[in-house]
Design an enzyme around this catalytic site. Sequence first.
Site, PDB file in Angstrom:
ATOM      1  N   TYR A 230      38.403  47.038  26.526  1.00 34.33           N
ATOM      2  CA  TYR A 230      39.193  46.643  27.498  1.00 34.33           C
ATOM      3  C   TYR A 230      40.511  46.117  27.066  1.00 34.33           C
ATOM      4  CZ  TYR A 230      41.573  44.727  31.546  1.00 34.33           C
ATOM      5  OH  TYR A 230      42.903  44.259  32.491  1.00 34.33           O
ATOM      6  N   LYS A 234      44.373  47.506  26.388  1.00 33.03           N
ATOM      7  CA  LYS A 234      45.634  46.980  27.177  1.00 33.03           C
ATOM      8  C   LYS A 234      46.639  46.590  26.270  1.00 33.03           C
ATOM      9  CE  LYS A 234      45.973  46.561  31.263  1.00 33.03           C
ATOM     10  NZ  LYS A 234      46.596  47.351  32.021  1.00 33.03           N
TER      11      LYS A 234
HETATM   12  N1  LIG Z   1      42.303  42.300  38.301  1.00 33.90           N
HETATM   13  C1  LIG Z   1      42.576  41.295  37.476  1.00 33.90           C
HETATM   14  O1  LIG Z   1      42.472  40.163  37.233  1.00 33.90           O
HETATM   15  C2  LIG Z   1      43.810  41.947  36.492  1.00 33.90           C
HETATM   16  C3  LIG Z   1      44.216  40.683  35.784  1.00 33.90           C
HETATM   17  C4  LIG Z   1      45.261  41.259  34.781  1.00 33.90           C
HETATM   18  C5  LIG Z   1      45.699  42.774  34.727  1.00 33.90           C
HETATM   19  N2  LIG Z   1      45.255  43.457  35.379  1.00 33.90           N
HETATM   20  C6  LIG Z   1      45.587  44.945  35.332  1.00 33.90           C
HETATM   21  O2  LIG Z   1      46.238  45.090  36.647  1.00 33.90           O
HETATM   22  C7  LIG Z   1      45.882  46.597  36.882  1.00 33.90           C
HETATM   23  C8  LIG Z   1      45.219  46.742  38.056  1.00 33.90           C
HETATM   24  O3  LIG Z   1      44.065  46.095  38.180  1.00 33.90           O
HETATM   25  P1  LIG Z   1      43.144  45.771  39.730  1.00 33.90           P
HETATM   26  O4  LIG Z   1      42.296  44.506  39.498  1.00 33.90           O
HETATM   27  O5  LIG Z   1      43.702  46.108  40.655  1.00 33.90           O
HETATM   28  O6  LIG Z   1      42.018  47.242  39.254  1.00 33.90           O
HETATM   29  P2  LIG Z   1      41.536  48.121  40.315  1.00 33.90           P
HETATM   30  O7  LIG Z   1      40.368  48.821  39.704  1.00 33.90           O
HETATM   31  O8  LIG Z   1      41.367  47.586  41.701  1.00 33.90           O
HETATM   32  O9  LIG Z   1      42.772  49.203  40.349  1.00 33.90           O
HETATM   33  C9  LIG Z   1      43.108  50.067  39.625  1.00 33.90           C
HETATM   34  C10 LIG Z   1      43.478  51.418  40.315  1.00 33.90           C
HETATM   35  O10 LIG Z   1      43.802  52.525  39.274  1.00 33.90           O
HETATM   36  C11 LIG Z   1      43.036  53.613  39.816  1.00 33.90           C
HETATM   37  N3  LIG Z   1      42.725  54.471  38.631  1.00 33.90           N
HETATM   38  C12 LIG Z   1      41.778  54.085  37.730  1.00 33.90           C
HETATM   39  N4  LIG Z   1      41.851  55.407  36.932  1.00 33.90           N
HETATM   40  C13 LIG Z   1      42.687  55.910  37.073  1.00 33.90           C
HETATM   41  C14 LIG Z   1      43.148  57.439  36.569  1.00 33.90           C
HETATM   42  N5  LIG Z   1      42.771  58.193  35.505  1.00 33.90           N
HETATM   43  N6  LIG Z   1      44.042  57.911  37.243  1.00 33.90           N
HETATM   44  C15 LIG Z   1      44.861  57.534  38.242  1.00 33.90           C
HETATM   45  N7  LIG Z   1      44.363  56.385  38.880  1.00 33.90           N
HETATM   46  C16 LIG Z   1      43.380  55.506  38.344  1.00 33.90           C
HETATM   47  C17 LIG Z   1      41.981  53.204  40.401  1.00 33.90           C
HETATM   48  O11 LIG Z   1      41.330  54.083  41.329  1.00 33.90           O
HETATM   49  C18 LIG Z   1      42.185  51.840  41.257  1.00 33.90           C
HETATM   50  O12 LIG Z   1      42.861  52.202  42.396  1.00 33.90           O
HETATM   51  C19 LIG Z   1      45.001  47.216  35.809  1.00 33.90           C
HETATM   52  O13 LIG Z   1      46.200  47.731  34.930  1.00 33.90           O
HETATM   53  C20 LIG Z   1      44.382  45.890  35.090  1.00 33.90           C
HETATM   54  O14 LIG Z   1      44.396  46.063  33.678  1.00 33.90           O
HETATM   55  C21 LIG Z   1      44.270  43.261  36.399  1.00 33.90           C
HETATM   56  C1  LIG Z   2      29.054  33.427  33.239  1.00 33.39           C
HETATM   57  C2  LIG Z   2      29.153  33.735  34.730  1.00 33.39           C
HETATM   58  C3  LIG Z   2      28.343  32.684  35.497  1.00 33.39           C
HETATM   59  O1  LIG Z   2      29.018  32.448  36.752  1.00 33.39           O
HETATM   60  C4  LIG Z   2      30.649  33.977  35.087  1.00 33.39           C
HETATM   61  C5  LIG Z   2      30.925  35.148  34.694  1.00 33.39           C
HETATM   62  C6  LIG Z   2      32.501  35.237  35.065  1.00 33.39           C
HETATM   63  C7  LIG Z   2      33.029  36.678  34.546  1.00 33.39           C
HETATM   64  C8  LIG Z   2      32.428  37.836  35.167  1.00 33.39           C
HETATM   65  C9  LIG Z   2      34.649  36.369  34.725  1.00 33.39           C
HETATM   66  C10 LIG Z   2      35.402  35.270  34.131  1.00 33.39           C
HETATM   67  C11 LIG Z   2      36.657  35.741  34.007  1.00 33.39           C
HETATM   68  C12 LIG Z   2      37.070  36.911  34.394  1.00 33.39           C
HETATM   69  C13 LIG Z   2      38.077  37.662  33.696  1.00 33.39           C
HETATM   70  C14 LIG Z   2      39.445  37.074  33.617  1.00 33.39           C
HETATM   71  O2  LIG Z   2      39.665  36.400  35.038  1.00 33.39           O
HETATM   72  C15 LIG Z   2      40.845  37.754  33.354  1.00 33.39           C
HETATM   73  C16 LIG Z   2      40.529  39.107  33.391  1.00 33.39           C
HETATM   74  C17 LIG Z   2      41.706  39.925  33.034  1.00 33.39           C
HETATM   75  C18 LIG Z   2      41.825  41.223  33.778  1.00 33.39           C
HETATM   76  O3  LIG Z   2      42.689  41.947  33.013  1.00 33.39           O
HETATM   77  C19 LIG Z   2      40.712  42.125  34.116  1.00 33.39           C
HETATM   78  C20 LIG Z   2      39.658  41.114  34.649  1.00 33.39           C
HETATM   79  C21 LIG Z   2      39.302  40.033  33.765  1.00 33.39           C
HETATM   80  C22 LIG Z   2      38.720  40.438  32.364  1.00 33.39           C
HETATM   81  C23 LIG Z   2      38.259  39.036  34.476  1.00 33.39           C
HETATM   82  C24 LIG Z   2      36.874  39.721  34.499  1.00 33.39           C
HETATM   83  C25 LIG Z   2      35.757  38.897  35.089  1.00 33.39           C
HETATM   84  C26 LIG Z   2      35.416  37.751  34.255  1.00 33.39           C
HETATM   85  C27 LIG Z   2      35.171  37.856  32.948  1.00 33.39           C
END
Ligand SMILES: NC(=O)c1ccc[n+]([C@@H]2O[C@H](COP(=O)([O-])OP(=O)(O)OC[C@H]3O[C@@H](n4cnc5c(N)ncnc54)[C@H](O)[C@@H]3O)[C@@H](O)[C@H]2O)c1
Ligand SMILES: C[C@@H](CO)CCC[C@@H](C)[C@H]1CC[C@H]2[C@@H]3[C@H](O)C=C4C[C@@H](O)CC[C@]4(C)[C@H]3CC[C@]12C
Length: 440
Positions: A230, A234
Amino acid sequence: MPVQRRVATRGCPVAREWGLERWRLGCSLFLEWARREEEQAEGDGVLLACWPRGREKTASLGTLRRWLQPGMADSAQAQKLVYLVTGGCGFLGEHVVRMLLQQEPRLCELRIFDLHLDPWLEELKTGPVQVTAIQGDVTQAHEVAAAVAGAHVVIHTAGLVDVFGRASPETIHEVNVQGTQNVIEACVQSGTRFLVYTSSMEVVGPNVKGQPFYRGNENTPYEAAHRHPYPCSKALAERLVLEANGRKVRGGLPLVTCALRPTGIYGEGHQIMRDFYHQGLRLGGRLFRAIPASVEHGRVYVGNVAWMHVLVARELEHRAALMGGQVYFCYDNSPYKSYEDFNMEFLGPCGLRLVGARPLLPYWLLVLLAALNALLQWLLRPLLLYAPLLNPYTLAVANTTFTVSTDKAQRHFGYEPLFSWEESRTRTIRWVQAMEGSAQ
Ligand SMILES: NC(=O)c1ccc[n+]([C@@H]2O[C@H](COP(=O)([O-])OP(=O)(O)OC[C@H]3O[C@@H](n4cnc5c(N)ncnc54)[C@H](O)[C@@H]3O)[C@@H](O)[C@H]2O)c1
Ligand SMILES: C[C@@H](CO)CCC[C@@H](C)[C@H]1CC[C@H]2[C@@H]3[C@H](O)C=C4C[C@@H](O)CC[C@]4(C)[C@H]3CC[C@]12C
């Protein structure tokens, strides 16, 4: 009566300095200076007086933009922008979509592209903006090209967020890297000039060595070394987006791109928060501490991440020279806490308790359990998908301090969080309380 303030541009050091070859850079910097001057004035309707001396005119900031950046101002003038949000049905994507509808008055069509379309999209179709739902896959170049054609701005949030081993490394790469390449090519082919990419803090870290990143900013040195698919995907995708900045799109104008790096996002719709809540309910209202309270984990409210996307998308047009090819951490005023203590800010008021002032299990035992989970996942793969929250990667991320402290977004495009910490907290608590099976 609106307050009017006259500002002579000869006071602007950049205006004095600019030469023809630095016209574009000069324009952007000058507009940035003019915007700050305008902000400092009280009230609306601020007028700026333009150089040269003796032939001074008054002009609004909008007029200045039209004079200095005529190509860009055309779209602003017409007030008819087409935006495309990929992944618009995801956790963040939905907030971006709703934020755009609330905060972007120049929007005339909003396209939402996702693998799976959600029913809530229907309710958006009754408003003044044309909402077009497109079911498609970012890995399919022709589907992406069709969705991008005619769009002014693309916000690419679609991605496969998987740190639990649900998808194969190849699939993660295909969606996150090839999918992003398809979006870039579609912009170039169709003449779309503005591309905002949702990257992640994981592009930087935590790294494989588990080194802390303590309240760092975009320039803080850190060894960004990854092995997990992952963060690797990214990082590669972010690089593609940044390298595409300046490429000529159809029609000859340059593509302007930038990348936003949210830390761990929380808020309404956050699946992992939902999972922790239900786990706590199953355990009789308790969660057990596994991470030391001293480990800080960066978190940011989803509404503020969405707001930042909307602002960046809007300002890329006016500050292309400054913002093109840049990365910005997504931040707000959420407190620095451990992952578990932070979650308790919401789960606590919903009736859950975090047991233990220190981790109940020693770290070496957690490492062993995480390794066991990884082994079980591998052994069971032919039969079923075993993907628990705890694995060597999630344990390392949760156990490594990674927090940001920066004002780059504020300096470059005037970002201020739209939601205070109190509001973000209240909204998230209300969402947890409204969840099915809630203890409230
Ligand atoms: N959730 C976090 O903490 C977090 C933190 C930093 C960055 N991000 C980034 O933010 C973005 C959104 O993350 P999220 O948490 O909302 O995830 P999410 O899984 O809720 O949303 C991702 C969306 O992308 C769509 N998708 C996946 N594969 C696809 C494909 N092949 N074609 C078209 N659509 C597709 C999914 O259906 C979904 O609706 C991602 O790029 C993720 O890397 C998330
Ligand atoms: C050891 C467990 C006992 O309670 C806790 C596990 C927690 C993990 C599942 C999450 C801790 C940190 C999270 C990640 C972080 O917040 C940032 C992220 C970046 C984003 O791009 C995608 C999601 C994630 C990797 C997020 C995923 C869940 C954790 C690893």
